[in-house]
Design a protein around this motif. Sequence first.
Motif, PDB file in Angstrom:
ATOM      1  N   LYS A  39     -97.259  98.039 -39.218  1.00  0.00           N
ATOM      2  CA  LYS A  39     -98.109  97.092 -39.936  1.00  0.00           C
ATOM      3  C   LYS A  39     -97.546  95.672 -39.792  1.00  0.00           C
ATOM      4  O   LYS A  39     -98.293  94.717 -39.548  1.00  0.00           O
ATOM      5  CB  LYS A  39     -98.185  97.487 -41.410  1.00  0.00           C
ATOM      6  N   ALA A  40     -96.226  95.521 -39.907  1.00  0.00           N
ATOM      7  CA  ALA A  40     -95.585  94.217 -39.764  1.00  0.00           C
ATOM      8  C   ALA A  40     -95.758  93.685 -38.339  1.00  0.00           C
ATOM      9  O   ALA A  40     -95.995  92.491 -38.133  1.00  0.00           O
ATOM     10  CB  ALA A  40     -94.107  94.315 -40.117  1.00  0.00           C
ATOM     11  N   SER A  41     -95.652  94.583 -37.358  1.00  0.00           N
ATOM     12  CA  SER A  41     -95.818  94.182 -35.964  1.00  0.00           C
ATOM     13  C   SER A  41     -97.234  93.666 -35.712  1.00  0.00           C
ATOM     14  O   SER A  41     -97.426  92.658 -35.035  1.00  0.00           O
ATOM     15  CB  SER A  41     -95.519  95.372 -35.054  1.00  0.00           C
ATOM     16  N   LYS A  42     -98.228  94.370 -36.268  1.00  0.00           N
ATOM     17  CA  LYS A  42     -99.615  93.924 -36.109  1.00  0.00           C
ATOM     18  C   LYS A  42     -99.820  92.559 -36.756  1.00  0.00           C
ATOM     19  O   LYS A  42    -100.511  91.698 -36.212  1.00  0.00           O
ATOM     20  CB  LYS A  42    -100.578  94.935 -36.717  1.00  0.00           C
ATOM     21  N   ALA A  43     -99.229  92.362 -37.942  1.00  0.00           N
ATOM     22  CA  ALA A  43     -99.361  91.080 -38.640  1.00  0.00           C
ATOM     23  C   ALA A  43     -98.729  89.962 -37.816  1.00  0.00           C
ATOM     24  O   ALA A  43     -99.281  88.855 -37.718  1.00  0.00           O
ATOM     25  CB  ALA A  43     -98.718  91.164 -40.021  1.00  0.00           C
ATOM     26  N   ARG A  44     -97.571  90.256 -37.194  1.00  0.00           N
ATOM     27  CA  ARG A  44     -96.894  89.258 -36.374  1.00  0.00           C
ATOM     28  C   ARG A  44     -97.735  88.899 -35.146  1.00  0.00           C
ATOM     29  O   ARG A  44     -97.893  87.732 -34.789  1.00  0.00           O
ATOM     30  CB  ARG A  44     -95.507  89.755 -35.960  1.00  0.00           C
ATOM     31  N   GLU A  45     -98.320  89.934 -34.504  1.00  0.00           N
ATOM     32  CA  GLU A  45     -99.177  89.684 -33.349  1.00  0.00           C
ATOM     33  C   GLU A  45    -100.381  88.833 -33.735  1.00  0.00           C
ATOM     34  O   GLU A  45    -100.784  87.939 -32.991  1.00  0.00           O
ATOM     35  CB  GLU A  45     -99.654  91.006 -32.750  1.00  0.00           C
ATOM     36  N   ASN A  67     -92.524  78.558 -28.982  1.00  0.00           N
ATOM     37  CA  ASN A  67     -92.223  79.001 -27.622  1.00  0.00           C
ATOM     38  C   ASN A  67     -90.804  79.572 -27.536  1.00  0.00           C
ATOM     39  O   ASN A  67     -90.569  80.596 -26.878  1.00  0.00           O
ATOM     40  CB  ASN A  67     -92.400  77.838 -26.643  1.00  0.00           C
ATOM     41  N   LYS A  68     -89.863  78.928 -28.211  1.00  0.00           N
ATOM     42  CA  LYS A  68     -88.479  79.409 -28.212  1.00  0.00           C
ATOM     43  C   LYS A  68     -88.391  80.789 -28.872  1.00  0.00           C
ATOM     44  O   LYS A  68     -87.725  81.685 -28.369  1.00  0.00           O
ATOM     45  CB  LYS A  68     -87.584  78.407 -28.945  1.00  0.00           C
ATOM     46  N   ARG A  69     -89.090  80.937 -29.995  1.00  0.00           N
ATOM     47  CA  ARG A  69     -89.078  82.224 -30.709  1.00  0.00           C
ATOM     48  C   ARG A  69     -89.657  83.336 -29.839  1.00  0.00           C
ATOM     49  O   ARG A  69     -89.096  84.430 -29.742  1.00  0.00           O
ATOM     50  CB  ARG A  69     -89.867  82.085 -32.016  1.00  0.00           C
ATOM     51  N   LEU A  70     -90.796  83.066 -29.194  1.00  0.00           N
ATOM     52  CA  LEU A  70     -91.420  84.082 -28.340  1.00  0.00           C
ATOM     53  C   LEU A  70     -90.525  84.456 -27.161  1.00  0.00           C
ATOM     54  O   LEU A  70     -90.399  85.631 -26.807  1.00  0.00           O
ATOM     55  CB  LEU A  70     -92.777  83.587 -27.825  1.00  0.00           C
ATOM     56  N   SER A  71     -89.895  83.463 -26.548  1.00  0.00           N
ATOM     57  CA  SER A  71     -89.025  83.772 -25.404  1.00  0.00           C
ATOM     58  C   SER A  71     -87.804  84.578 -25.858  1.00  0.00           C
ATOM     59  O   SER A  71     -87.349  85.479 -25.150  1.00  0.00           O
ATOM     60  CB  SER A  71     -88.612  82.504 -24.667  1.00  0.00           C
ATOM     61  N   LEU A  72     -87.288  84.287 -27.060  1.00  0.00           N
ATOM     62  CA  LEU A  72     -86.163  85.073 -27.585  1.00  0.00           C
ATOM     63  C   LEU A  72     -86.579  86.520 -27.859  1.00  0.00           C
ATOM     64  O   LEU A  72     -85.825  87.452 -27.569  1.00  0.00           O
ATOM     65  CB  LEU A  72     -85.612  84.432 -28.861  1.00  0.00           C
ATOM     66  N   GLU A  73     -87.780  86.704 -28.417  1.00  0.00           N
ATOM     67  CA  GLU A  73     -88.263  88.070 -28.661  1.00  0.00           C
ATOM     68  C   GLU A  73     -88.435  88.841 -27.356  1.00  0.00           C
ATOM     69  O   GLU A  73     -88.047  90.005 -27.251  1.00  0.00           O
ATOM     70  CB  GLU A  73     -89.590  88.034 -29.430  1.00  0.00           C
ATOM     71  N   ASN A  74     -88.997  88.186 -26.340  1.00  0.00           N
ATOM     72  CA  ASN A  74     -89.182  88.842 -25.044  1.00  0.00           C
ATOM     73  C   ASN A  74     -87.849  89.157 -24.382  1.00  0.00           C
ATOM     74  O   ASN A  74     -87.681  90.204 -23.760  1.00  0.00           O
ATOM     75  CB  ASN A  74     -90.044  87.980 -24.117  1.00  0.00           C
TER      76      ASN A  74
END
Length: 130
Positions: A39-45, A67-74
């Motif tokens: 549920k948390a993952s869907k909310a984040r997406e 952009n920095k946050r997304l690149s760190l997650e990837n």
Amino acid sequence: MIYKDDLNNIVLEHHGVKGQKWGVKKAFHTAKASYAAKKASKAREKSWSKAYTNRAKMSEAQLTAINKRLSLENQLKSNIHQANPPKKSLVSKYAGQFGNQVMGAIIAGGAAATGKIILNAAKKGVAAGL
């Protein structure tokens, strides 16, 4: 399932829960935590999607932070995948080796050799319990 057999004995059979390991109980809190994580993952997406839709209204600092946050997650996802690669099953391992041998024999042009490889692989599969 309860029934009477041919000798008029009452028989109780239970074949277990499909997919569940013997002697292992599924913890309720684990299932609940898994649901919460999904549920948390869907909310984040959804939030990332909303941010992408409104990107024209964002400042440079906001875009840089997102952009920095997304690149760190990837990068984290990639590092975890490299540290714990998916395990191949025994069948896929032998299937890959078998396919490579057959293709090598076909390329070499030997139909007889291909037949021998297939027979040998079948014997190995039977010996390995496949």
